[in-house]
Design a protein around this motif. Structure first.
Motif, PDB file in Angstrom:
ATOM      1  N   ALA A  63       0.753  -1.251   0.027  1.00 48.00           N
ATOM      2  CA  ALA A  63       0.183  -0.020  -0.035  1.00 48.00           C
ATOM      3  C   ALA A  63       0.808   1.264  -0.067  1.00 48.00           C
ATOM      4  O   ALA A  63       0.547   2.296  -0.616  1.00 48.00           O
ATOM      5  CB  ALA A  63      -1.074   0.002   1.340  1.00 48.00           C
ATOM      6  N   ALA A  64       2.131   1.227   0.694  1.00 39.45           N
ATOM      7  CA  ALA A  64       2.773   2.288   0.882  1.00 39.45           C
ATOM      8  C   ALA A  64       3.571   2.561  -0.297  1.00 39.45           C
ATOM      9  O   ALA A  64       3.580   3.861  -1.092  1.00 39.45           O
ATOM     10  CB  ALA A  64       3.883   2.083   1.820  1.00 39.45           C
ATOM     11  N   TRP A  65       4.057   1.640  -1.337  1.00 41.68           N
ATOM     12  CA  TRP A  65       4.550   1.536  -2.443  1.00 41.68           C
ATOM     13  C   TRP A  65       3.636   2.187  -3.582  1.00 41.68           C
ATOM     14  O   TRP A  65       3.775   3.220  -4.525  1.00 41.68           O
ATOM     15  CB  TRP A  65       5.311   0.234  -2.993  1.00 41.68           C
ATOM     16  N   ARG A  66       2.283   1.568  -3.271  1.00 41.58           N
ATOM     17  CA  ARG A  66       1.178   2.113  -4.350  1.00 41.58           C
ATOM     18  C   ARG A  66       0.991   3.776  -4.272  1.00 41.58           C
ATOM     19  O   ARG A  66       0.882   4.351  -5.166  1.00 41.58           O
ATOM     20  CB  ARG A  66       0.039   1.294  -4.044  1.00 41.58           C
ATOM     21  N   GLU A  67       0.872   4.060  -3.025  1.00 40.62           N
ATOM     22  CA  GLU A  67       0.749   5.469  -2.727  1.00 40.62           C
ATOM     23  C   GLU A  67       1.995   6.207  -3.333  1.00 40.62           C
ATOM     24  O   GLU A  67       1.676   7.426  -3.729  1.00 40.62           O
ATOM     25  CB  GLU A  67       0.271   5.778  -1.096  1.00 40.62           C
ATOM     26  N   HIS A  68       3.081   5.896  -2.817  1.00 40.27           N
ATOM     27  CA  HIS A  68       4.277   6.757  -3.349  1.00 40.27           C
ATOM     28  C   HIS A  68       4.405   6.854  -4.755  1.00 40.27           C
ATOM     29  O   HIS A  68       4.811   7.976  -5.098  1.00 40.27           O
ATOM     30  CB  HIS A  68       5.520   5.692  -2.821  1.00 40.27           C
ATOM     31  N   GLU A  69       4.054   5.798  -5.543  1.00 45.49           N
ATOM     32  CA  GLU A  69       4.220   5.817  -6.955  1.00 45.49           C
ATOM     33  C   GLU A  69       3.074   6.417  -7.640  1.00 45.49           C
ATOM     34  O   GLU A  69       3.167   7.234  -8.918  1.00 45.49           O
ATOM     35  CB  GLU A  69       4.403   4.443  -7.230  1.00 45.49           C
ATOM     36  N   GLY A  70       1.992   6.328  -6.867  1.00 55.13           N
ATOM     37  CA  GLY A  70       0.667   7.203  -7.512  1.00 55.13           C
ATOM     38  C   GLY A  70       0.302   6.417  -8.851  1.00 55.13           C
ATOM     39  O   GLY A  70      -0.160   7.150  -9.744  1.00 55.13           O
ATOM     40  N   LEU A  71       0.242   5.073  -9.283  1.00 57.40           N
ATOM     41  CA  LEU A  71      -0.088   4.770 -10.444  1.00 57.40           C
ATOM     42  C   LEU A  71      -1.452   4.109 -10.464  1.00 57.40           C
ATOM     43  O   LEU A  71      -1.939   3.331  -9.584  1.00 57.40           O
ATOM     44  CB  LEU A  71       0.860   3.312 -10.669  1.00 57.40           C
ATOM     45  N   ALA A  72      -2.199   4.791 -11.403  1.00 55.57           N
ATOM     46  CA  ALA A  72      -3.625   4.414 -11.319  1.00 55.57           C
ATOM     47  C   ALA A  72      -3.885   3.150 -11.790  1.00 55.57           C
ATOM     48  O   ALA A  72      -5.041   2.428 -11.462  1.00 55.57           O
ATOM     49  CB  ALA A  72      -4.276   5.386 -12.377  1.00 55.57           C
ATOM     50  N   ASN A  73      -3.165   2.101 -12.416  1.00 55.42           N
ATOM     51  CA  ASN A  73      -3.199   0.669 -12.700  1.00 55.42           C
ATOM     52  C   ASN A  73      -2.659  -0.216 -11.718  1.00 55.42           C
ATOM     53  O   ASN A  73      -2.692  -1.427 -11.805  1.00 55.42           O
ATOM     54  CB  ASN A  73      -2.578   0.450 -14.098  1.00 55.42           C
TER      55      ASN A  73
END
Length: 195
Positions: A63-73
């Motif tokens: 979840a932290a990597w997802r938020e950090h990268e901000g990738l919609a996919n």
């Protein structure tokens, strides 16, 4: 950043580029830190990436990597135990499983095969990455040592035989369509149900 993920993500992605569909949903089993998920989602923007893991700390990291990268996919991570019990997903266009088979009990791999047979349509890829023992291929000393160390940590862990995985996959309607030798004595294995 996990050193192994940084080392192997590009070689894995190069094989994925030849095997994944042009678009659709990719379910990643045992996503660990989430670093592979964001890297692959960035490399393949037309694919939706669904990370998953059974471990709470791993889910927080994803979840932290997802938020950090901000990738919609990249979708929110799913809590998913690979064993044969119920899974919280009904369909996928591809399944990717990196470095799980040898660091889990046999039931986890059997669960992946069972659910892949239900989730994937004919021709959709089921892709494994990691070290294996192979008939007629000399095992690298580092892989023998790794197998010993895994079994010392947990007797249910250890490198699996490729012929065992082929046999179990075939029982569920899959055939191996590709074997790619990878850096550090690993393999990428691709299975598909015939069209």
């Amino acid at each position: 950043m996990a050193p192994a993920a940084a080392r192997n993500r590009d070689p894995i992605a190069d094989v994925l580029a030849e095997e994944l569909p042009a678009s659709g949903l990719v379910l990643e089993i045992a996503s660990g830190t989430g670093e592979h998920a964001v890297h692959f989602a960035r490399r393949f923007p037309a694919l939706d990436w669904q990370p998953s893991d059974p471990d709470g700390d791993a889910l927080l990291s994803i979840a932290a990597w997802r938020e950090h990268e901000g990738l919609a996919n990249v979708r929110r991570p799913l809590e998913l135990d690979a064993s044969p019990g119920a899974w919280p997903i009904a369909q996928a266009d591809a399944i990717v499983c990196i470095n799980m088979v040898h660091i889990s009990p046999l039931e986890a791999t059997l669960g992946v095969l069972k659910h892949a047979a239900d989730l994937l349509g004919a021709g959709a890829p089921l892709i494994f990455y990691g070290p294996y023992f192979e008939n007629d291929v000399e095992t690298a000393p580092s892989n023998r040592d790794f197998d010993t160390s895994l079994k010392m940590r947990n007797r249910a862990w250890g490198l699996r035989r490729l012929d065992w995985l082929d046999h179990e996959a075939a029982k569920r309607g899959f055939e191996r369509t590709r074997r790619v030798a990878m850096p550090a004595n690993n393999l990428t294995l691709v299975y598909r149900k015939p069209r």
